[in-house]
Write a protein that holds these residues in place. Structure first.
Motif, PDB file in Angstrom:
ATOM      1  N   VAL A  19       0.833  -1.205   0.000  1.00 18.74           N
ATOM      2  CA  VAL A  19       0.000   0.000   0.000  1.00 18.74           C
ATOM      3  C   VAL A  19       0.867   1.255   0.000  1.00 18.74           C
ATOM      4  CG1 VAL A  19      -1.638   1.333   1.373  1.00 18.74           C
ATOM      5  CG2 VAL A  19      -1.979  -1.116   1.076  1.00 18.74           C
ATOM      6  N   SER A  65      -8.132  -5.532  -2.660  1.00 16.31           N
ATOM      7  CA  SER A  65      -7.278  -5.630  -1.469  1.00 16.31           C
ATOM      8  C   SER A  65      -7.770  -6.718  -0.526  1.00 16.31           C
ATOM      9  CB  SER A  65      -7.233  -4.281  -0.745  1.00 16.31           C
ATOM     10  OG  SER A  65      -8.530  -3.912  -0.292  1.00 16.31           O
ATOM     11  N   THR A 113      -7.007   0.118   2.926  1.00 15.54           N
ATOM     12  CA  THR A 113      -7.611   0.662   1.716  1.00 15.54           C
ATOM     13  C   THR A 113      -8.317   1.979   2.015  1.00 15.54           C
ATOM     14  OG1 THR A 113      -7.957  -1.581   0.874  1.00 15.54           O
ATOM     15  CG2 THR A 113      -9.190   0.193  -0.181  1.00 15.54           C
TER      16      THR A 113
END
Length: 496
Positions: free
Chosen positions: A211, A248, A266
């Motif tokens: 991420v 995700s 996320t």
């Protein structure tokens, strides 16, 4: 050979009026009870858990098993969206500035319950393995309960809320490791494999790195550029953010990481990108759609009214209430509940007032709010506000590296009580341990652990709700008296 038509399609049958009344009353009561309890105690989720006990298999048996299974599955989707919403409300700067405190809170809330669980050995004549598994189950903090309490109380975007969210998320990752460890202990005769511990930890770290790197690369490639009118529209935002969340969650599931951790990351990534875009959008005077706006418009209503209530009701489905009222089981369960309550409540020591230290490091009074007069704490609904003005200033306030030491016990007590609630991970570990035969030689222990998980999940929100109500009363009195001085929570209530 005749073909059975029922194997090719599901025949349509009109549900009976009893089925319609049972299921509609279940949905209506979930929302009515939640509203009433939230209005007075900020813990409507307790009513939803108890309604699950009454309507489900543990007591009333009004719902069919297939319906309960569906509610459990839909409820978990609601939990994912609830955690995603928590990520949307978490800005990167205050999250990083309070990370070490969150780690200390989480580690305290993990180690103390596990250590106290060894009291079960002389109490119930159990093995060390059974004591460890019991402590592992009660070391987890319910993410869904934490987010719901913070939203109902209006603390979701405060410094205290950031610390609680981060600590609960760390507990969730550790809880996932505990699930793998318990499965390994049951299936391998008490031997722990390196893969059982390494995979969820490695996958979670890898997900975090992915991420961060992905966000950095996306910023380098697209920040400051016009992505086109279509990409800035609300429809495009809905599609992109939904696909990102699904991708995700799927990736985390297959990698062995927590899907809740993935949902939180996320949401935090979407919020970070909104913060990157905000200065540009403000300068150009554009009314762009943020991740909070998208969630509020398209997902929040159904999640608040249906999916999240289903999740808390599903916790009630897993409580074997009729087996828990034997004399010895009850008093042992209450003793263990007290220990597990203290095991989490002790996390509040990290926010205890330290006057000497506060005076030494605060020679100049830092400002955590704007220059406007102090404002009263306002009750917030669980709906996130679509308004984005002033978020940058609030984030900067919460990102102060050295906040003042609390002047009262309220921040410490609220932190400790919010960490007390267990929930989905606790019941999952208990169920796995039971299925793997770890509790076979001590069947009473299973009920004792369930007692502790159930009562802690009830007591934590009730206690926090009472404290929140008291804090709001004190804030109202302070404002009515002229609003002089700092708020009850001080720097830890910034943003409330």
């Amino acid at each position: 050979m005749a073909v059975d038509d029922s194997s090719q399609a599901l025949p349509f049958h009109e549900p009976t009026v009893v089925t319609i009344l049972t299921q509609s009353s279940f949905i209506l009561l979930l929302n009515i009870i939640n509203h009433l309890l939230d209005s007075f105690t900020y813990c409507g989720l307790i009513g939803q858990v108890l309604l699950g006990v009454l309507w489900g298999t543990p007591l009333g048996g009004l719902l069919e098993r297939a319906v309960e299974t569906t509610i459990v599955q839909l409820g978990y989707i609601g939990l994912i969206l609830l955690v995603y919403e928590g990520g949307l409300g978490t800005s990167l700067r205050p999250l990083i500035s309070n990370l070490f405190l969150s780690i200390f809170v989480a580690l305290t809330g993990i180690c103390v319950p596990v250590a106290l669980s060894f009291v079960l050995r002389p109490l119930t004549a159990t093995t060390y393995l059974q004591c460890f598994v019991s402590g592992a189950a009660l070391s987890a903090t319910s993410l869904g309960t934490t987010f719901t309490i913070l939203s109902s109380a209006g603390f979701a975007n405060t410094r205290l809320g950031i610390v609680l969210t981060s600590a609960a998320m760390i507990d969730d990752v550790v809880g996932l490791v505990m699930v793998q460890v318990v499965t390994s202990l049951g299936g391998r005769g008490g031997k722990i494999s390196a893969e059982a511990i390494g995979r969820p930890v490695g996958a979670s770290v890898g997900l975090l790195v992915a991420v961060i790197v992905g966000g950095w690369g996306f910023k380098k490639a697209f920040a400051g550029q016009k992505l086109g009118v279509i990409m800035q529209g609300k429809e495009a935002k809905v599609v992109m953010q939904t696909l990102l969340l699904i991708a995700s969650v799927v990736a985390a599931s297959y990698a062995g990481a927590s899907v809740l951790f993935a949902a939180f990351l996320t949401g935090a990534a979407v919020r970070w990108w909104d913060d990157v875009e905000r200065p540009q959008g403000t300068a150009e005077g554009k009314n762009t759609w943020t991740g909070v706006d998208v969630f509020t418009r398209y997902y929040h209503p159904v999640n608040q009214r249906l999916l999240v209530p289903f999740f808390f009701a599903s916790i009630g489905f897993s409580i074997p209430i009729t087996q828990m009222f034997k004399g010895s089981t009850m008093w042992k369960g209450l003793v263990y509940t007290l220990l597990m309550f203290l095991g989490k409540f002790v996390t509040g020591i990290w926010l205890l007032p330290v006057p000497a230290a506060s005076r030494a490091r605060n020679t100049k009074k830092p400002e955590f709010t704007s220059s406007s007069p102090p404002q009263p704490m306002k009750k917030q609904s669980s709906q996130p506000s679509p308004a984005t003005q002033g978020l940058a200033e609030q984030d900067a306030a919460m990102a102060e590296p050295v906040p003042k030491s609390p002047k009262s016990l309220y921040p410490s007590a609220i932190l400790g009580l919010a960490m007390v609630a267990r929930g989905e991970i606790a019941f999952l570990i208990i169920s796995i341990a039971q299925a793997e035969g770890i509790f076979t030689s001590a069947k009473e222990l299973y009920l004792i652990v369930v007692w502790a998980a159930m009562l802690c999940t009830i007591a934590g929100p009730i206690g926090m709700g009472w404290l929140v109500r008291r804090v709001k009363e004190l804030e109202k009195k302070r404002v009515d008296a002229g609003g002089a001085g700092e708020g009850v929570l001080g720097a830890w209530g910034v943003g409330s």
